[in-house]
Design a protein around this motif. Structure first.
Motif, PDB file in Angstrom:
ATOM      1  N   PHE A 195       0.806  -1.204   0.000  1.00  0.00           N
ATOM      2  CA  PHE A 195       0.000   0.000   0.000  1.00  0.00           C
ATOM      3  C   PHE A 195       0.848   1.267   0.000  1.00  0.00           C
ATOM      4  O   PHE A 195       0.324   2.359  -0.184  1.00  0.00           O
ATOM      5  CB  PHE A 195      -0.996  -0.013   1.159  1.00  0.00           C
TER       6      PHE A 195
ATOM      7  N   HIS B 117       2.700   1.942  -2.300  1.00  0.00           N
ATOM      8  CA  HIS B 117       2.736   2.263  -3.724  1.00  0.00           C
ATOM      9  C   HIS B 117       1.333   2.523  -4.251  1.00  0.00           C
ATOM     10  O   HIS B 117       1.017   2.199  -5.379  1.00  0.00           O
ATOM     11  CB  HIS B 117       3.379   1.115  -4.508  1.00  0.00           C
ATOM     12  N   SER B 118       0.486   3.104  -3.411  1.00  0.00           N
ATOM     13  CA  SER B 118      -0.891   3.319  -3.833  1.00  0.00           C
ATOM     14  C   SER B 118      -1.383   4.701  -3.432  1.00  0.00           C
ATOM     15  O   SER B 118      -0.790   5.360  -2.576  1.00  0.00           O
ATOM     16  CB  SER B 118      -1.801   2.247  -3.235  1.00  0.00           C
TER      17      SER B 118
ATOM     18  N   GLU C 294      -5.370   6.899  -3.002  1.00  0.00           N
ATOM     19  CA  GLU C 294      -6.815   6.730  -2.962  1.00  0.00           C
ATOM     20  C   GLU C 294      -7.451   7.655  -3.979  1.00  0.00           C
ATOM     21  O   GLU C 294      -6.911   8.715  -4.310  1.00  0.00           O
ATOM     22  CB  GLU C 294      -7.340   7.020  -1.560  1.00  0.00           C
TER      23      GLU C 294
ATOM     24  N   ARG D 266      -8.765   2.307  -3.856  1.00  0.00           N
ATOM     25  CA  ARG D 266      -7.310   2.322  -3.735  1.00  0.00           C
ATOM     26  C   ARG D 266      -6.723   2.009  -5.116  1.00  0.00           C
ATOM     27  O   ARG D 266      -7.075   1.009  -5.727  1.00  0.00           O
ATOM     28  CB  ARG D 266      -6.829   1.286  -2.728  1.00  0.00           C
TER      29      ARG D 266
ATOM     30  N   ASP E  33      -3.401   1.031  -7.006  1.00  0.00           N
ATOM     31  CA  ASP E  33      -2.114   0.418  -6.692  1.00  0.00           C
ATOM     32  C   ASP E  33      -1.209   0.473  -7.909  1.00  0.00           C
ATOM     33  O   ASP E  33      -1.628   0.111  -9.009  1.00  0.00           O
ATOM     34  CB  ASP E  33      -2.350  -1.036  -6.261  1.00  0.00           C
TER      35      ASP E  33
END
Length: 88
Positions: free
Chosen positions: A12, A14-15, A17, A62, A64
Motif C-alpha cells: 500500500f 505504492h498506492s 486513494e 485504492r 495500486d
C-alpha cells in the motif's frame, strides 16, 4: 522475511486513494487524493466495466501501482508467510 502485515503495508506504500465523483457514459470520474499539495485536482476516467458492481458515487478506491515483477514478488511474499503460519 516479511509478516503479512508488513507485506500489505509495503504494497500500500505504492498506492493512492481516489474518490468516485460521478459516472459519465462508460466511465467513472475519479479524483485522485494525494498527500501532497497539488496545483489542481488529478482526475482519472476509469472504465465502469473495470469496477465492481457495488461501487457508488462518493466511494473511495485504492489505486495500486506496481510492475509485473514487483507484484509477483509481493504475492509470493504474502503466500510464503501465510503458508509458514499454517504449518507452525
Amino acid at each position: 522475511m516479511l509478516t503479512i502485515d508488513q507485506a500489505l503495508d509495503h504494497q500500500f506504500n505504492h498506492s493512492l486513494e481516489a474518490k468516485i465523483l460521478s459516472f459519465e457514459d462508460r466511465f467513472a470520474i475519479l479524483e485522485i487524493q494525494t498527500p501532497y499539495d497539488t496545483p489542481k485536482a488529478n482526475t482519472l476516467y476509469w472504465p465502469i466495466k473495470n469496477l465492481s458492481e457495488d461501487i457508488n458515487i462518493g466511494d473511495t478506491l485504492r489505486l495500486d501501482m506496481s510492475t509485473q515483477a514487483s507484484r509477483k514478488k509481493e504475492q509470493e511474499d504474502i503466500a510464503r508467510k501465510v503458508f509458514e503460519q499454517m504449518i507452525n
